[in-house]
Design a protein around this motif. Sequence first.
Motif, PDB file in Angstrom:
ATOM      1  N   ARG A  46      29.113  29.900  38.036  1.00 13.12           N
ATOM      2  CA  ARG A  46      30.273  29.246  37.419  1.00 13.12           C
ATOM      3  C   ARG A  46      31.275  30.279  36.920  1.00 13.12           C
ATOM      4  O   ARG A  46      32.470  30.202  37.204  1.00 13.12           O
ATOM      5  CB  ARG A  46      29.829  28.353  36.264  1.00 13.12           C
ATOM      6  CG  ARG A  46      30.980  27.629  35.568  1.00 13.12           C
ATOM      7  CD  ARG A  46      30.534  26.939  34.299  1.00 13.12           C
ATOM      8  NE  ARG A  46      29.911  27.831  33.338  1.00 13.12           N
ATOM      9  CZ  ARG A  46      30.574  28.677  32.541  1.00 13.12           C
ATOM     10  NH1 ARG A  46      31.880  28.748  32.602  1.00 13.12           N
ATOM     11  NH2 ARG A  46      29.932  29.437  31.690  1.00 13.12           N
ATOM     12  N   TRP A  47      30.790  31.297  36.196  1.00 10.13           N
ATOM     13  CA  TRP A  47      31.691  32.298  35.657  1.00 10.13           C
ATOM     14  C   TRP A  47      32.379  33.070  36.791  1.00 10.13           C
ATOM     15  O   TRP A  47      33.591  33.301  36.735  1.00 10.13           O
ATOM     16  CB  TRP A  47      30.944  33.269  34.736  1.00 10.13           C
ATOM     17  CG  TRP A  47      31.912  34.217  34.114  1.00 10.13           C
ATOM     18  CD1 TRP A  47      32.583  34.051  32.952  1.00 10.13           C
ATOM     19  CD2 TRP A  47      32.375  35.452  34.686  1.00 10.13           C
ATOM     20  NE1 TRP A  47      33.436  35.108  32.752  1.00 10.13           N
ATOM     21  CE2 TRP A  47      33.331  35.972  33.800  1.00 10.13           C
ATOM     22  CE3 TRP A  47      32.082  36.155  35.843  1.00 10.13           C
ATOM     23  CZ2 TRP A  47      33.987  37.173  34.042  1.00 10.13           C
ATOM     24  CZ3 TRP A  47      32.729  37.352  36.091  1.00 10.13           C
ATOM     25  CH2 TRP A  47      33.671  37.858  35.192  1.00 10.13           C
ATOM     26  N   ALA A  48      31.618  33.458  37.795  1.00  7.65           N
ATOM     27  CA  ALA A  48      32.176  34.239  38.897  1.00  7.65           C
ATOM     28  C   ALA A  48      33.242  33.448  39.656  1.00  7.65           C
ATOM     29  O   ALA A  48      34.271  33.996  40.046  1.00  7.65           O
ATOM     30  CB  ALA A  48      31.067  34.683  39.846  1.00  7.65           C
ATOM     31  N   ARG A  49      33.018  32.169  39.854  1.00  3.12           N
ATOM     32  CA  ARG A  49      34.019  31.339  40.526  1.00  3.12           C
ATOM     33  C   ARG A  49      35.290  31.243  39.690  1.00  3.12           C
ATOM     34  O   ARG A  49      36.401  31.319  40.223  1.00  3.12           O
ATOM     35  CB  ARG A  49      33.468  29.954  40.823  1.00  3.12           C
ATOM     36  CG  ARG A  49      32.474  29.967  41.956  1.00  3.12           C
ATOM     37  CD  ARG A  49      31.916  28.590  42.205  1.00  3.12           C
ATOM     38  NE  ARG A  49      30.999  28.609  43.326  1.00  3.12           N
ATOM     39  CZ  ARG A  49      30.146  27.648  43.581  1.00  3.12           C
ATOM     40  NH1 ARG A  49      30.086  26.572  42.804  1.00  3.12           N
ATOM     41  NH2 ARG A  49      29.345  27.728  44.621  1.00  3.12           N
ATOM     42  N   GLN A  50      35.140  31.070  38.392  1.00 11.17           N
ATOM     43  CA  GLN A  50      36.313  31.008  37.514  1.00 11.17           C
ATOM     44  C   GLN A  50      37.082  32.323  37.535  1.00 11.17           C
ATOM     45  O   GLN A  50      38.303  32.328  37.454  1.00 11.17           O
ATOM     46  CB  GLN A  50      35.907  30.676  36.086  1.00 11.17           C
ATOM     47  CG  GLN A  50      35.483  29.253  35.881  1.00 11.17           C
ATOM     48  CD  GLN A  50      35.019  28.997  34.455  1.00 11.17           C
ATOM     49  OE1 GLN A  50      34.731  29.925  33.693  1.00 11.17           O
ATOM     50  NE2 GLN A  50      34.944  27.729  34.092  1.00 11.17           N
ATOM     51  N   ALA A  51      36.361  33.418  37.636  1.00  9.92           N
ATOM     52  CA  ALA A  51      36.987  34.738  37.643  1.00  9.92           C
ATOM     53  C   ALA A  51      37.525  35.110  39.023  1.00  9.92           C
ATOM     54  O   ALA A  51      38.180  36.134  39.173  1.00  9.92           O
ATOM     55  CB  ALA A  51      35.993  35.795  37.172  1.00  9.92           C
ATOM     56  N   GLY A  52      37.215  34.302  40.024  1.00 13.18           N
ATOM     57  CA  GLY A  52      37.680  34.592  41.378  1.00 13.18           C
ATOM     58  C   GLY A  52      36.825  35.612  42.103  1.00 13.18           C
ATOM     59  O   GLY A  52      37.235  36.154  43.113  1.00 13.18           O
ATOM     60  N   ASN A  53      35.635  35.862  41.608  1.00 11.70           N
ATOM     61  CA  ASN A  53      34.730  36.828  42.223  1.00 11.70           C
ATOM     62  C   ASN A  53      33.718  36.060  43.081  1.00 11.70           C
ATOM     63  O   ASN A  53      32.583  35.826  42.677  1.00 11.70           O
ATOM     64  CB  ASN A  53      34.031  37.653  41.135  1.00 11.70           C
ATOM     65  CG  ASN A  53      33.283  38.825  41.686  1.00 11.70           C
ATOM     66  OD1 ASN A  53      32.853  38.818  42.850  1.00 11.70           O
ATOM     67  ND2 ASN A  53      33.086  39.834  40.866  1.00 11.70           N
ATOM     68  N   LEU A  54      34.153  35.668  44.269  1.00  8.91           N
ATOM     69  CA  LEU A  54      33.309  34.844  45.128  1.00  8.91           C
ATOM     70  C   LEU A  54      32.102  35.597  45.668  1.00  8.91           C
ATOM     71  O   LEU A  54      31.064  34.992  45.938  1.00  8.91           O
ATOM     72  CB  LEU A  54      34.140  34.258  46.260  1.00  8.91           C
ATOM     73  CG  LEU A  54      35.306  33.365  45.801  1.00  8.91           C
ATOM     74  CD1 LEU A  54      36.071  32.821  47.001  1.00  8.91           C
ATOM     75  CD2 LEU A  54      34.817  32.247  44.916  1.00  8.91           C
ATOM     76  N   GLY A  55      32.207  36.899  45.807  1.00 11.96           N
ATOM     77  CA  GLY A  55      31.067  37.703  46.252  1.00 11.96           C
ATOM     78  C   GLY A  55      29.916  37.643  45.262  1.00 11.96           C
ATOM     79  O   GLY A  55      28.757  37.474  45.646  1.00 11.96           O
ATOM     80  N   LEU A  56      30.230  37.761  43.985  1.00  8.56           N
ATOM     81  CA  LEU A  56      29.208  37.678  42.945  1.00  8.56           C
ATOM     82  C   LEU A  56      28.636  36.263  42.875  1.00  8.56           C
ATOM     83  O   LEU A  56      27.432  36.084  42.712  1.00  8.56           O
ATOM     84  CB  LEU A  56      29.785  38.085  41.591  1.00  8.56           C
ATOM     85  CG  LEU A  56      28.851  38.011  40.393  1.00  8.56           C
ATOM     86  CD1 LEU A  56      27.603  38.867  40.599  1.00  8.56           C
ATOM     87  CD2 LEU A  56      29.579  38.421  39.125  1.00  8.56           C
TER      88      LEU A  56
END
Length: 102
Positions: A46-56
């Motif tokens: 959830r956090w990574a998607r919000q931050a735009g870090n799709l790889g993570l």
Amino acid sequence: MLRCNMNPFPTPLQLGLEDLLGDLHHARRSGDLGRLAWLAYCEVRRWARQAGNLGLAEHSSELITRCPHFSRQEFLSEMDCIIGELEQVSTHYLPSPHALND
């Protein structure tokens, strides 16, 4: 001196990341595999998607959906990698010391 190291206006993403890292470190220290799995699959994604870090986000998803793990130690070492990635990302959210001195 302390003023140089503080971010006076933390963003919701930064605050969420700090909380998430705290939860991950606590679960890792206590060896709570269930909590680590839940945090990786739900909270890190959830956090990574919000931050735009799709790889993570993809990495944390694969950690849980790619089953089975050969051993507890393999799972924990992969969780350590995710924690390391988040810690690396957290440096992006720290303010530059020069930005507060201007």
